[in-house]
Scaffold this motif. Structure first.
Motif, PDB file in Angstrom:
ATOM      1  N   GLU A   1      14.723  27.287  36.647  1.00 23.61           N
ATOM      2  CA  GLU A   1      14.625  27.504  37.627  1.00 23.61           C
ATOM      3  C   GLU A   1      15.824  26.809  39.008  1.00 23.61           C
ATOM      4  O   GLU A   1      16.705  27.351  39.186  1.00 23.61           O
ATOM      5  CB  GLU A   1      14.039  29.118  38.990  1.00 23.61           C
ATOM      6  CG  GLU A   1      14.006  30.025  37.629  1.00 23.61           C
ATOM      7  CD  GLU A   1      12.799  30.847  38.877  1.00 23.61           C
ATOM      8  OE1 GLU A   1      13.033  30.691  39.905  1.00 23.61           O
ATOM      9  OE2 GLU A   1      12.755  32.164  38.203  1.00 23.61           O
ATOM     10  N   LYS A   2      15.068  25.978  38.907  1.00 24.77           N
ATOM     11  CA  LYS A   2      14.970  24.704  40.057  1.00 24.77           C
ATOM     12  C   LYS A   2      16.428  24.213  39.403  1.00 24.77           C
ATOM     13  O   LYS A   2      16.824  23.423  40.215  1.00 24.77           O
ATOM     14  CB  LYS A   2      14.279  24.169  39.687  1.00 24.77           C
ATOM     15  CG  LYS A   2      12.970  24.621  40.940  1.00 24.77           C
ATOM     16  CD  LYS A   2      11.739  23.015  41.364  1.00 24.77           C
ATOM     17  CE  LYS A   2      10.686  23.870  42.333  1.00 24.77           C
ATOM     18  NZ  LYS A   2       9.511  23.259  42.403  1.00 24.77           N
ATOM     19  N   LEU A   3      16.063  23.194  37.904  1.00 26.99           N
ATOM     20  CA  LEU A   3      17.448  23.001  36.953  1.00 26.99           C
ATOM     21  C   LEU A   3      18.628  23.416  37.575  1.00 26.99           C
ATOM     22  O   LEU A   3      19.307  22.863  37.504  1.00 26.99           O
ATOM     23  CB  LEU A   3      16.849  22.597  35.818  1.00 26.99           C
ATOM     24  CG  LEU A   3      17.529  21.629  34.795  1.00 26.99           C
ATOM     25  CD1 LEU A   3      17.661  20.518  35.687  1.00 26.99           C
ATOM     26  CD2 LEU A   3      17.276  21.957  33.473  1.00 26.99           C
ATOM     27  N   GLU A   4      18.560  24.774  37.287  1.00 26.00           N
ATOM     28  CA  GLU A   4      20.128  25.635  37.045  1.00 26.00           C
ATOM     29  C   GLU A   4      20.317  25.902  38.979  1.00 26.00           C
ATOM     30  O   GLU A   4      21.774  25.809  38.967  1.00 26.00           O
ATOM     31  CB  GLU A   4      19.679  26.982  36.601  1.00 26.00           C
ATOM     32  CG  GLU A   4      18.818  27.361  35.806  1.00 26.00           C
ATOM     33  CD  GLU A   4      18.776  28.928  34.990  1.00 26.00           C
ATOM     34  OE1 GLU A   4      19.091  29.458  36.307  1.00 26.00           O
ATOM     35  OE2 GLU A   4      18.282  29.173  33.740  1.00 26.00           O
ATOM     36  N   GLU A   5      19.421  25.082  39.511  1.00 28.39           N
ATOM     37  CA  GLU A   5      20.042  25.700  41.548  1.00 28.39           C
ATOM     38  C   GLU A   5      20.471  24.134  41.472  1.00 28.39           C
ATOM     39  O   GLU A   5      21.221  24.557  42.346  1.00 28.39           O
ATOM     40  CB  GLU A   5      19.269  25.846  42.638  1.00 28.39           C
ATOM     41  CG  GLU A   5      18.221  27.086  42.114  1.00 28.39           C
ATOM     42  CD  GLU A   5      17.197  27.214  42.778  1.00 28.39           C
ATOM     43  OE1 GLU A   5      16.711  26.106  43.627  1.00 28.39           O
ATOM     44  OE2 GLU A   5      16.739  28.506  42.964  1.00 28.39           O
TER      45      GLU A   5
ATOM     46  N   GLU B   1       7.158  30.594  29.893  1.00 23.20           N
ATOM     47  CA  GLU B   1       6.923  31.446  31.285  1.00 23.20           C
ATOM     48  C   GLU B   1       6.135  29.846  31.828  1.00 23.20           C
ATOM     49  O   GLU B   1       6.147  30.009  33.364  1.00 23.20           O
ATOM     50  CB  GLU B   1       5.245  32.755  30.935  1.00 23.20           C
ATOM     51  CG  GLU B   1       6.143  33.805  30.797  1.00 23.20           C
ATOM     52  CD  GLU B   1       5.380  34.645  29.608  1.00 23.20           C
ATOM     53  OE1 GLU B   1       3.760  34.221  30.538  1.00 23.20           O
ATOM     54  OE2 GLU B   1       5.426  35.695  29.913  1.00 23.20           O
ATOM     55  N   GLU B   2       5.184  28.581  31.691  1.00 25.60           N
ATOM     56  CA  GLU B   2       5.078  28.188  32.355  1.00 25.60           C
ATOM     57  C   GLU B   2       6.036  27.172  32.954  1.00 25.60           C
ATOM     58  O   GLU B   2       5.657  26.390  34.028  1.00 25.60           O
ATOM     59  CB  GLU B   2       4.229  27.026  31.109  1.00 25.60           C
ATOM     60  CG  GLU B   2       2.815  27.726  30.985  1.00 25.60           C
ATOM     61  CD  GLU B   2       1.762  26.992  30.149  1.00 25.60           C
ATOM     62  OE1 GLU B   2       2.127  26.089  30.081  1.00 25.60           O
ATOM     63  OE2 GLU B   2       0.931  27.864  29.738  1.00 25.60           O
ATOM     64  N   HIS B   3       7.127  27.343  32.720  1.00 26.57           N
ATOM     65  CA  HIS B   3       8.296  26.115  32.274  1.00 26.57           C
ATOM     66  C   HIS B   3       9.353  26.898  33.633  1.00 26.57           C
ATOM     67  O   HIS B   3      10.216  26.105  33.290  1.00 26.57           O
ATOM     68  CB  HIS B   3       8.631  25.438  31.438  1.00 26.57           C
ATOM     69  CG  HIS B   3       7.406  24.460  31.124  1.00 26.57           C
ATOM     70  ND1 HIS B   3       7.270  23.371  31.196  1.00 26.57           N
ATOM     71  CD2 HIS B   3       7.083  24.898  29.956  1.00 26.57           C
ATOM     72  CE1 HIS B   3       6.514  22.796  30.300  1.00 26.57           C
ATOM     73  NE2 HIS B   3       6.012  23.787  29.658  1.00 26.57           N
ATOM     74  N   LEU B   4       8.925  28.416  33.487  1.00 26.61           N
ATOM     75  CA  LEU B   4       9.684  28.691  34.416  1.00 26.61           C
ATOM     76  C   LEU B   4      10.767  28.511  35.599  1.00 26.61           C
ATOM     77  O   LEU B   4      12.144  28.096  35.958  1.00 26.61           O
ATOM     78  CB  LEU B   4       9.611  30.609  33.911  1.00 26.61           C
ATOM     79  CG  LEU B   4      10.697  31.448  34.864  1.00 26.61           C
ATOM     80  CD1 LEU B   4      11.910  31.320  33.609  1.00 26.61           C
ATOM     81  CD2 LEU B   4       9.747  33.065  34.737  1.00 26.61           C
ATOM     82  N   GLU B   5       9.348  28.568  37.169  1.00 25.43           N
ATOM     83  CA  GLU B   5       9.708  27.737  38.071  1.00 25.43           C
ATOM     84  C   GLU B   5      10.666  26.532  37.752  1.00 25.43           C
ATOM     85  O   GLU B   5      11.630  25.780  38.404  1.00 25.43           O
ATOM     86  CB  GLU B   5       8.590  27.379  38.539  1.00 25.43           C
ATOM     87  CG  GLU B   5       7.813  28.859  39.273  1.00 25.43           C
ATOM     88  CD  GLU B   5       6.645  28.199  40.185  1.00 25.43           C
ATOM     89  OE1 GLU B   5       6.340  27.210  39.897  1.00 25.43           O
ATOM     90  OE2 GLU B   5       6.595  29.123  39.833  1.00 25.43           O
ATOM     91  N   ASP B   6      10.476  25.048  37.239  1.00 25.70           N
ATOM     92  CA  ASP B   6      11.497  24.349  36.225  1.00 25.70           C
ATOM     93  C   ASP B   6      12.399  24.640  36.268  1.00 25.70           C
ATOM     94  O   ASP B   6      13.661  24.201  36.929  1.00 25.70           O
ATOM     95  CB  ASP B   6      10.771  23.555  35.392  1.00 25.70           C
ATOM     96  CG  ASP B   6       8.997  23.229  36.000  1.00 25.70           C
ATOM     97  OD1 ASP B   6       8.756  22.646  37.130  1.00 25.70           O
ATOM     98  OD2 ASP B   6       8.715  23.209  34.796  1.00 25.70           O
TER      99      ASP B   6
END
Length: 235
Positions: free
Chosen positions: A213-217, A206-211
């Protein structure tokens, strides 16, 4: 093996009179314990005659170590002062007074005040976050000679098991049947062994969820990568 280990223990630790005095000195240099803890432990677990003898030996050893370190430090200071005096033609009253103060500091009767001051001051309170090396770093200006002793004594490893194990690892990799490996291969084998035997790190997704998502984009415009990921997901 157990018999050999017990014999080695009895040789170095079973007889308190054979123990290295530096073990007790290192405890004294812990401001939470000092000499009171050493004397208390000896008097509690050993006969009075043995405890008194060891207490006397420990104090004499500490005094000799202090005198030796003090003599080396004062020798360097005396040489620097002599060079300054030789280079100057006139000596002012302030320089005479400074020389007097330094000579008094080198007096054997007054040099022990540093040890007495450290031992008579109140002990530090027990604190799980207490940093022993940082305490001596901060108080080295107050106890300059004792700070030098603490720097050397507290840097000694309590055991040689770690260093012996590190060197024996290379002996297990380079055996009589496998002695032609290059240094890079040996290094890779030892590092891989260490990584495989280490405990896994706990990762909170959960702490790295935003990272993620950015990596997938960022990876979305790469068609080859998307095809490979789709094939993996279908398998």
């Amino acid at each position: 093996m157990a018999t050999n280990m017990k014999g080695k223990y009895e040789k170095y630790w079973g007889d308190v009179s054979k123990m290295n005095i530096l073990v007790f000195i290192s405890v004294i240099f812990d401001p939470r314990h000092k000499l009171q803890f050493v004397s208390w432990g000896l008097n509690k677990y050993y006969d009075k005659e043995i405890a008194d003898s060891l207490n006397k030996k420990i104090k004499e050893t500490l005094s000799r170590i202090f005198e030796r370190y003090r003599s080396f430090s004062n020798k360097g200071e005396a040489e620097s002062v002599a060079q300054e005096v030789e280079g100057s033609q006139f000596v002012t009253s302030s320089e005479v007074y400074d020389q007097f103060e330094k000579d008094m500091d080198q007096d054997p009767n007054s040099s022990k005040n540093e040890v007495d001051l450290y031992l008579t001051e109140p002990r530090e309170k027990k604190n799980p976050d207490f940093d022993l090396l940082n305490w001596w770093k901060v108080n080295s200006t107050k106890y300059p000679t004792l700070g030098l002793i603490a720097r050397d004594i507290l840097a000694m490893p309590i055991s040689t098991v770690a260093s012996e194990s590190a060197f024996s690892t290379g002996g297990r990799v380079l055996s009589c049947y496998r002695s032609s490996l290059t240094p890079h291969t040996v290094e890779a084998l030892i590092c891989a062994q260490n990584w495989l035997r280490s405990s896994p790190l706990s990762v909170d997704i959960e702490e790295h969820l935003e990272d993620l998502e950015k990596l997938e984009e960022e990876m979305a415009p790469i068609p080859q990568l998307n095809e490979g990921l789709s094939d993996i997901e279908s398998d």
